[in-house]
Design a protein around this motif. Structure first.
Motif, PDB file in Angstrom:
ATOM      1  N   MET A 136      46.115  43.780  70.126  1.00 14.84           N
ATOM      2  CA  MET A 136      45.147  43.727  69.029  1.00 14.84           C
ATOM      3  C   MET A 136      45.121  45.056  68.282  1.00 14.84           C
ATOM      4  O   MET A 136      45.018  45.095  67.049  1.00 14.84           O
ATOM      5  N   PHE A 137      45.231  46.159  69.029  1.00 18.30           N
ATOM      6  CA  PHE A 137      45.206  47.494  68.425  1.00 18.30           C
ATOM      7  C   PHE A 137      46.337  47.652  67.415  1.00 18.30           C
ATOM      8  O   PHE A 137      46.153  48.229  66.342  1.00 18.30           O
ATOM      9  N   PHE A 138      47.530  47.126  67.734  1.00 14.97           N
ATOM     10  CA  PHE A 138      48.680  47.273  66.842  1.00 14.97           C
ATOM     11  C   PHE A 138      48.469  46.560  65.510  1.00 14.97           C
ATOM     12  O   PHE A 138      49.097  46.905  64.515  1.00 14.97           O
ATOM     13  N   GLY A 139      47.607  45.572  65.473  1.00 10.94           N
ATOM     14  CA  GLY A 139      47.339  44.859  64.229  1.00 10.94           C
ATOM     15  C   GLY A 139      46.079  45.287  63.527  1.00 10.94           C
ATOM     16  O   GLY A 139      45.723  44.719  62.493  1.00 10.94           O
ATOM     17  N   ASP A 140      45.401  46.319  64.061  1.00 10.06           N
ATOM     18  CA  ASP A 140      44.125  46.758  63.488  1.00 10.06           C
ATOM     19  C   ASP A 140      44.326  47.785  62.381  1.00 10.06           C
ATOM     20  O   ASP A 140      45.326  48.505  62.340  1.00 10.06           O
ATOM     21  N   ALA A 141      43.353  47.865  61.500  1.00  9.29           N
ATOM     22  CA  ALA A 141      43.299  48.944  60.511  1.00  9.29           C
ATOM     23  C   ALA A 141      42.731  50.199  61.169  1.00  9.29           C
ATOM     24  O   ALA A 141      42.203  50.153  62.282  1.00  9.29           O
ATOM     25  N   ALA A 142      42.879  51.317  60.492  1.00 10.83           N
ATOM     26  CA  ALA A 142      42.375  52.591  61.012  1.00 10.83           C
ATOM     27  C   ALA A 142      41.576  53.285  59.915  1.00 10.83           C
ATOM     28  O   ALA A 142      42.012  54.305  59.363  1.00 10.83           O
ATOM     29  N   PRO A 143      40.397  52.749  59.569  1.00 11.49           N
ATOM     30  CA  PRO A 143      39.623  53.317  58.455  1.00 11.49           C
ATOM     31  C   PRO A 143      39.158  54.746  58.714  1.00 11.49           C
ATOM     32  O   PRO A 143      38.882  55.481  57.772  1.00 11.49           O
ATOM     33  N   GLN A 144      39.060  55.145  59.994  1.00  8.54           N
ATOM     34  CA  GLN A 144      38.628  56.503  60.323  1.00  8.54           C
ATOM     35  C   GLN A 144      39.799  57.457  60.510  1.00  8.54           C
ATOM     36  O   GLN A 144      39.615  58.581  60.971  1.00  8.54           O
ATOM     37  N   GLY A 145      40.993  57.012  60.176  1.00  8.08           N
ATOM     38  CA  GLY A 145      42.155  57.873  60.247  1.00  8.08           C
ATOM     39  C   GLY A 145      42.729  57.998  61.642  1.00  8.08           C
ATOM     40  O   GLY A 145      42.290  57.327  62.590  1.00  8.08           O
ATOM     41  N   PRO A 146      43.729  58.878  61.820  1.00  7.88           N
ATOM     42  CA  PRO A 146      44.375  59.035  63.125  1.00  7.88           C
ATOM     43  C   PRO A 146      43.416  59.407  64.250  1.00  7.88           C
ATOM     44  O   PRO A 146      43.568  58.923  65.370  1.00  7.88           O
TER      45      PRO A 146
END
Length: 454
Positions: free
Chosen positions: A414-424
């Motif tokens: 699931m993590f691999f398909g998630d967005a990262a709005p808070q950055g790295p």
């Protein structure tokens, strides 16, 4: 603004040719026109134009032989007759300008959106040399992409060149569009090589959108254009990127796809008499790809950077085919999109264990590199035993590390398909939490570091 308009007008005036050399069509050989009368005044790559009442046809000097010049035309040769006049236009150049931002142009810098387009003050060759190797700066820091998998496991650094390997319909264009929208860059330059006309408009309107076009220049040569123009599309886009790089700006260069660039070069090279050598590709293909790739990357002191993403169409997931193999050896990393992952609905369909970013370990901190190594180890253990797990042949408790991998797998997927709005930083916090939860066994105990290393 007035100065720029004056420079553009001056540039156009200097290009006017009141007198030009003219030859005549001597014979037609397949798709090649042999022209007499120009062999002593032209050079390989020069532009030609055949003209007579009712017919006008552009082309390029492909071969020079004794008193004859071989012209590869831009379009069908229907209607061409012996004795037709052919004018020599000279070496092709491009004059990018800041006003090109938000526009769609062809491989020769002509507008495709129906509006007038101003030339810049300086003309550039299509085949410029890359910055001197000894004076190039190192790659910069990690760029946020708003995609968790790229912000952690496969970081893109400023000035990095990566390949995006995928079959058709696996989400390649969608991923390129998201990078064009979300990666931090001053300018985005897109080369759409050999795409269908409908796909070009769809990409600009629906994938890039108005927000993406505000900082983008799109260079397009659709599939119906000649191989000369399709090959020149990638070169023209890189020339535009260099225009902005030389102003000290950070440019994101996206090419879709290098496979079609190589295929166009194959058509031109075979017409020029070169023999196929690499599974149907001529021996000059590696040099063409390498030279294009070398023009991207960090600039010299005082210049900006060109961060480049080259997409590669991989037929049948064959990563050993010539174009994929060449790019893997030239670039600073590759991201592989897997059809099996796409078919179960995860985007982006990145196959992490087949992908690598050569910006690591420098693009991440020491602690982040440890987290990446631990997660990759769990993914490797799970993949090696996946068939046994799905067949129900594995019993919980036989291998503590595999038990941890089984617990981590659903959340990691699931993590691999998630967005990262808070950055790295936010993406790494979530990744650490997944690893901590996976270390807890059903009885509440922790998997030790020694067990993880084993």
């Amino acid at each position: 603004m007035i100065d720029k308009a004056a420079d553009s007008l001056r540039n156009r005036l200097t290009r006017l040719q009141p007198v030009c050399d003219v030859g005549r069509v001597h014979s037609v050989d397949g798709t090649i026109l042999w022209v007499e009368g120009l062999s002593k005044v032209c050079a390989i790559g020069d532009r030609l134009r055949l003209f007579r009442p009712g017919l006008e046809l552009g082309g390029e000097v492909l071969r020079i032989r004794d008193e004859m010049v071989a012209m590869l035309p831009d379009d069908a040769i229907d209607g061409v007759a012996k004795g037709d006049r052919v004018a020599l236009l000279g070496a092709p150049t491009l004059a990018p300008d800041d006003t090109w931002i938000g526009r769609i142009v062809d491989a020769y810098g002509c507008p495709l959106d129906g509006r007038p387009l101003a030339d810049g003050a300086y003309r550039r060759p299509f085949r410029a040399s890359p910055p001197p190797a000894a004076s190039r700066r190192p790659m910069g820091g990690r760029l946020a992409t708003n995609l968790a998998v790229l912000d952690t496991f496969l970081p893109i650094a400023k000035g990095q060149r990566i390949g995006l390997f995928a079959g058709s319909g696996v989400g390649k264009s969608r991923l390129l569009g998201q990078l064009a929208q979300d990666v931090s860059a001053d300018i985005v330059v897109l080369a759409l090589i050999g795409e269908r006309g409908r796909e070009v408009s769809d990409f600009v309107r629906n994938i890039l959108g108005e927000e993406g076009m505000r900082r983008s220049v799109v260079v397009a040569a659709t599939s119906d254009r000649s191989p000369v123009e399709r090959r020149r599309c990638a070169l023209a886009a890189m020339t535009v990127a260099e225009h902005f790089r030389d102003q000290g700006k950070h440019v994101l260069y996206l090419a879709d796809s290098i496979t079609r660039f190589a295929e166009a070069h194959r058509e031109v090279a075979i017409a020029a008499g070169e023999l196929p050598a690499l599974r149907g590709f001529p021996a000059s293909v590696p040099q063409q790809i390498m030279r294009l790739a070398e023009r991207a990357g960090p600039g010299s002191v005082g210049q900006g950077d060109i961060t480049a993403v080259f997409s590669v169409l991989v037929a049948g997931s064959d990563m050993e085919e010539p174009i994929a193999d060449i790019l893997r050896g030239v670039l600073d990393g590759h991201v592989v999109l897997d059809r099996a992952i796409a078919e179960r609905g995860r985007f982006p369909a990145v196959n992490l264990l087949r992908s690598v970013s050569r910006s690591l370990p420098d693009a991440a901190s020491e602690d982040e590199n440890v987290v990446i190594s631990q997660a990759r180890a769990l993914l490797g253990v799970y993949e090696r035993s996946e068939t046994m797990i799905r067949a129900g042949l594995y019993r919980d408790g036989e291998d503590p590390l595999l038990d941890q991998a089984i617990r981590a797998w659903p959340e990691l997927d699931m993590f691999f398909g998630d967005a990262a709005p808070q950055g790295p930083s936010g993406a790494f916090q979530r990744l650490r939490l997944i690893l901590r939860r996976s270390q807890t066994t059903r009885g509440g105990t922790q998997v030790t570091q020694a067990q993880q290393r084993a």
